[in-house]
Design a protein around this motif. Structure first.
Motif, PDB file in Angstrom:
ATOM      1  N   ILE A  98       0.153  50.369  -6.872  1.00 38.46           N
ATOM      2  CA  ILE A  98      -0.421  51.697  -6.696  1.00 38.46           C
ATOM      3  C   ILE A  98      -0.018  52.619  -7.846  1.00 38.46           C
ATOM      4  N   GLU A 135      -1.822  52.418 -11.168  1.00 39.29           N
ATOM      5  CA  GLU A 135      -3.169  52.983 -11.246  1.00 39.29           C
ATOM      6  C   GLU A 135      -3.163  54.491 -11.480  1.00 39.29           C
ATOM      7  N   THR A 174     -10.947  53.743  -0.789  1.00 47.62           N
ATOM      8  CA  THR A 174      -9.751  54.192  -1.498  1.00 47.62           C
ATOM      9  C   THR A 174      -9.923  54.288  -3.006  1.00 47.62           C
ATOM     10  N   ARG A 175     -10.823  53.500  -3.581  1.00 56.35           N
ATOM     11  CA  ARG A 175     -11.019  53.395  -5.034  1.00 56.35           C
ATOM     12  C   ARG A 175      -9.747  52.957  -5.747  1.00 56.35           C
ATOM     13  N   GLN A 176      -8.903  52.236  -5.066  1.00 57.74           N
ATOM     14  CA  GLN A 176      -7.684  51.707  -5.674  1.00 57.74           C
ATOM     15  C   GLN A 176      -7.770  50.181  -5.666  1.00 57.74           C
ATOM     16  N   LEU A 194      -4.404  48.081  -4.872  1.00 54.36           N
ATOM     17  CA  LEU A 194      -4.047  48.227  -3.465  1.00 54.36           C
ATOM     18  C   LEU A 194      -5.002  47.430  -2.587  1.00 54.36           C
ATOM     19  N   GLU A 201     -15.600  59.993  -3.791  1.00 54.09           N
ATOM     20  CA  GLU A 201     -14.526  59.405  -2.996  1.00 54.09           C
ATOM     21  C   GLU A 201     -14.509  60.018  -1.596  1.00 54.09           C
ATOM     22  N   ARG A 244      -3.928  62.202  -7.513  1.00 55.94           N
ATOM     23  CA  ARG A 244      -3.991  61.149  -8.492  1.00 55.94           C
ATOM     24  C   ARG A 244      -3.971  61.735  -9.909  1.00 55.94           C
TER      25      ARG A 244
END
Length: 420
Positions: free
Chosen positions: A170, A173, A366-368, A371, A405, A417
């Protein structure tokens, strides 16, 4: 052998990182313990005292509506109003004022215990960041504020997932344009905190994401196609929820008062829970294990119902003002969608279908990427699936990247972020 200047700068952070990691885990475990005890009262002892079932539609509807009312009163009356609108916050945000934390913790405990479809990840991370920042800046005032944010975030994520790997992925990113140091220099202290947090949680609570599914029988060429189709389909389902999120948020905001917003939200969640049943309540981790453990009791229609109700509950809970994170309930949605894919096409292995669906839904919500990939792999804990998951992530990411998002951007406010 003498240490290099870089190593000498990192070494003083080891002890603070250990303390922050252990403290983050203990606060998470304490919050979870209190919410579990309250959950037992609300869903077992009180129904028994009244001679009704805690899983009945009437009890679900009444409890969630009441929980919405109580959380609304907390947000309205407790100093700090339980923090900012949760629809505007991410997993890692700038530190909150300490005066906000009691109300935030109280709202989280009531929501988690009351069956709201949100997880503890966002609020407990915010609480730990605020405390680490406040205490750390007093103990070591020359240390940059961003260090305390990263230590608390890493310690909390490590505690939540039971491994420091999730925290490293995480944090990797998060943009660090102003920090020219090598990645491992930036991650050194956070990894110490994440390791301490995860070990503390593992030793005390033994957390596990893995669900009870048949092991993957081995790769076949058709599995590549299946993986990409399922992850893309799940991502599209998640994007529908992301698209609906600001509209639902706007509808609740029109009510104009937190008690009205949260009571109405609790009522809607109660209706959804009455339709979907007890499996669609709470954060979803225990429920997804129950779902996979009794897979033969659920046909395709029921799995579709569970997935859609849980996703709708996630959107409602996240937009009406309940404090909580969106990762854990999204994992439940992914598990249900994966089981649905397996039920519709029995030749697709259940482990492949479930992990790819979890991957797709998390990428959309989440756009991660790291993760999402880590969480999907953790659900099955089968390394043979990892190459397929990496391939399956590509079309799902193409669908999700560049789109809005599941986060409401407030004018003049920097999201976590970007700030980190």
């Amino acid at each position: 052998m003498t240490l290099t200047p870089q190593a000498r700068r990192l070494a003083p952070l080891i002890l603070p990182a250990l303390l922050v990691g252990v403290g983050s885990s203990l606060l998470l475990l304490a919050l979870s313990w209190v919410s579990d005890r309250l959950q037992d009262v609300l869903w077992d002892r009180l129904p028994d005292a009244f001679g009704v079932s805690g899983t009945s539609a009437g009890w679900i509807l009444g409890t969630l509506t009441s929980v919405g009312l109580v959380v609304g009163l907390v947000v309205w009356k407790v100093p700090g109003h339980a923090g900012p609108d949760p629809a505007t916050t991410g997993l890692v945000d700038p530190p909150l004022p300490v005066r906000v934390l009691p109300g935030l913790a109280l709202a989280v405990v009531i929501g988690l215990a009351g069956g709201v479809s949100l997880g503890p990840e966002n609020p407990i991370t915010a609480i730990n960041i605020a405390l680490a920042y406040a205490l750390g800046m007093k103990a070591m005032p020359r240390t940059p504020a961003a260090v305390w944010v990263s230590l608390a975030a890493a310690g909390t994520v490590g505690a939540l997932f039971g491994t420091p790997v999730a925290a490293a992925l995480i944090l990797s990113e998060i943009r660090a344009d102003a920090d020219p140091r090598p990645l491992w220099d930036r991650l050194f202290a956070p990894l110490v905190a994440a390791g301490a947090g995860s070990l503390t949680t593992v030793l005390i609570a033994h957390p596990a994401f893995q669900v009870d599914i048949a092991p993957y029988p081995g790769p076949q060429l058709i599995d590549v196609v299946s993986a990409m189709v399922i992850s893309s389909g799940a991502a599209l389902v998640g994007l529908v929820a992301v698209h609906a999120f600001p509209y639902v948020h706007r509808a609740f905001r029109r009510l104009g008062h937190p008690v009205m917003m949260l009571t109405a939200g609790g009522l809607v969640l109660g209706v959804l829970g009455a339709v979907g049943g007890h499996l669609t309540l709470f954060k979803g981790l225990t429920e997804m294990k129950e779902l996979t453990g009794h897979a033969d009791e659920h046909d395709a229609a029921n799995l579709l119902l569970l997935a859609l109700v849980k996703l709708a509950a996630l959107v409602v809970a996240g937009s009406c003002g309940f404090r909580g994170g969106r990762i854990f309930p999204a994992v439940f949605v992914g598990v249900a969608l994966g089981m649905l894919a397996h039920a519709l096409v029995g030749s697709v292995p259940a482990s492949l279908a479930i992990t790819c669906a979890v991957l797709g839904i998390l990428l959309a919500t989440t756009r991660q990427g790291w993760l999402s990939l880590f969480t999907a792999a953790a659900v099955a804990m089968d390394l043979a699936l990892l190459p397929l998951l990496c391939v399956a992530a590509l079309p799902a990411w193409l669908l999700a990247t560049g789109r809005p998002e599941m986060l409401i951007e407030e004018e003049g406010r920097t999201t976590g972020r970007a700030a980190a």
